[in-house]
Write an enzyme that holds these catalytic residues in place. Sequence first.
Site, mmCIF file in Angstrom:
data_model
loop_
_atom_site.group_PDB
_atom_site.id
_atom_site.type_symbol
_atom_site.label_atom_id
_atom_site.label_comp_id
_atom_site.label_asym_id
_atom_site.label_seq_id
_atom_site.Cartn_x
_atom_site.Cartn_y
_atom_site.Cartn_z
ATOM 1 N N ARG A 61 0.847 -1.201 0.000
ATOM 2 C CA ARG A 61 0.000 0.000 0.000
ATOM 3 C C ARG A 61 0.879 1.246 0.000
ATOM 4 O O ARG A 61 0.606 2.228 -0.668
ATOM 5 C CB ARG A 61 -0.951 0.004 1.205
ATOM 6 N N TYR A 113 -14.908 17.591 -15.625
ATOM 7 C CA TYR A 113 -15.364 16.201 -15.616
ATOM 8 C C TYR A 113 -16.457 16.007 -14.556
ATOM 9 O O TYR A 113 -16.289 16.435 -13.407
ATOM 10 C CB TYR A 113 -14.154 15.300 -15.345
ATOM 11 N N ASP A 185 -5.897 19.151 -14.610
ATOM 12 C CA ASP A 185 -6.288 17.812 -15.060
ATOM 13 C C ASP A 185 -5.895 17.732 -16.534
ATOM 14 O O ASP A 185 -6.532 18.335 -17.395
ATOM 15 C CB ASP A 185 -7.800 17.633 -14.858
ATOM 16 N N LYS A 210 -7.495 6.773 -19.544
ATOM 17 C CA LYS A 210 -7.807 7.308 -20.859
ATOM 18 C C LYS A 210 -6.612 7.141 -21.794
ATOM 19 O O LYS A 210 -6.177 6.031 -22.044
ATOM 20 C CB LYS A 210 -8.277 8.760 -20.702
HETATM 21 C C1 LIG Z 1 -12.190 9.981 -16.635
HETATM 22 C C2 LIG Z 1 -11.749 11.294 -16.158
HETATM 23 C C3 LIG Z 1 -11.474 11.527 -14.805
HETATM 24 C C4 LIG Z 1 -11.699 10.478 -13.742
HETATM 25 O O1 LIG Z 1 -10.826 9.418 -13.914
HETATM 26 P P1 LIG Z 1 -11.169 7.890 -13.478
HETATM 27 O O2 LIG Z 1 -9.939 7.165 -13.860
HETATM 28 O O3 LIG Z 1 -12.382 7.487 -14.252
HETATM 29 O O4 LIG Z 1 -11.435 7.934 -12.020
HETATM 30 C C5 LIG Z 1 -11.016 12.778 -14.436
HETATM 31 N N1 LIG Z 1 -10.838 13.747 -15.355
HETATM 32 C C6 LIG Z 1 -11.114 13.572 -16.656
HETATM 33 C C7 LIG Z 1 -10.889 14.698 -17.601
HETATM 34 C C8 LIG Z 1 -11.575 12.344 -17.111
HETATM 35 O O5 LIG Z 1 -11.850 12.186 -18.398
#
Ligand SMILES: *Cc1c(COP(=O)(O)O)cnc(C)c1O
Length: 404
Positions: A61, A113, A185, A210
């Site tokens: 962890r 998001y 982000d 992604k």
């Molecule tokens: C999918 C996404 C998230 C969240 O990520 P997860 O891996 O699904 O928790 C945050 N920001 C953006 C821009 C995203 O496309």
Amino acid sequence: MEKHEKSKPHKPRRLRFETLAIHAGQQSDPNNGAVMTPVYFSSTFEQDAPAKPRAGYEYSRTSNPTRTALQDNLAALESGKWGLAFASGLAATNALCHRLRPGDHVLATNDLYGGTFRLFKRCFEHFGIAFDFVKASDQAALERALRPSTRYLFLESPTNPLLSICDLAPLAALAKKRGVLTVVDNTFATPYLQRPLELGADLVLHSLTKYIGGHSDVVAGALIGNDEELRKELAFYQNAVGGQLGPMDAFLVLRGVKTLPLRMERHCANAQRIAEALTQHPLVEKVYYPGLSTHPQHELAARQMKAFGGMVSFELSGGTPAANAFATATELFTLAESLGGVESLVEVPASMTHASIPPEERKKAGLSDGLVRLSVGIEHVDDLLADVQQAIERSASPAKLAAR
Ligand SMILES: *Cc1c(COP(=O)(O)O)cnc(C)c1O
């Protein structure tokens, strides 16, 4: 071994992105020469004496060698000093939120998001933390919304799903002057197209699920930064809260990241062609893509990003019914949430990814119920163009088709 002893120590040299994507944080296994980083499926590690771990690892962890390789790789790609990998993008944002205290304030972009919005509003607001959402391309409005208690300026660029761009360098400079940390982000752009730390941001956040993972086979997230105090605090929450990334998932992301530059080139080229074709179509009302010269921040996007990304959003003249019909009429574009994989996906944000944002908030952000979002994959562009074309024809009402 011998070769190593004879050669002079390497002068530190800045390797290019494509090279770092494959090599950063990774080396052949010193025990057996394995070229690919092994998946260290071990929850615990041997110690030579109490509190004297043999190789720096105690418990998975807290840290795990496969995760370390990924974290170091991501740090190199984002021009950061450190990375921390989490079980999802939201687990990374959750760790960030754990640094907040009652009375603190977070200022975020208003078309962020949906899951981030939900985490802020439904999981942290009741602890006495305030959140505001402002259009980040309106710098004056953002500046007015900053408070003495603001801890984070939380930005996305390009935003999801309207693909608007904000000018990261001046916003980060403004936040710095007020003692506010800028978090970007960078999921949509990826470090191949844009590196926010080089523009003055303090932290980069990723949903590795992604583009970086890239194959729709893993859920993962990360934070990357430069400041060592911040790393210690966030690593504390990674360990104390327990939202860390497991070794198998770290391995999958490491495998994906190696081809990120190649995949992004194709995603961007395909998306540009599809966006251009959509603007030409008589049944399409509006196209959102930063690579179009008609995009309101096209110049800024060209300056800030290496290319314009693989996401395209658009509105059909038939509104929501046409959007829903389009999303079920495509044959190659799979109707599914998520984005950034090699395969093309289609979705309707208002009823899917962004349904967790209340309708009034969606309206304020300019997100119509009939918006269609495409994650353009790396298939042959002619096949994708033909699919979009036939799906538009099939989704149009007979009256619209006749009126053409
Ligand atoms: C999918 C996404 C998230 C969240 O990520 P997860 O891996 O699904 O928790 C945050 N920001 C953006 C821009 C995203 O496309």
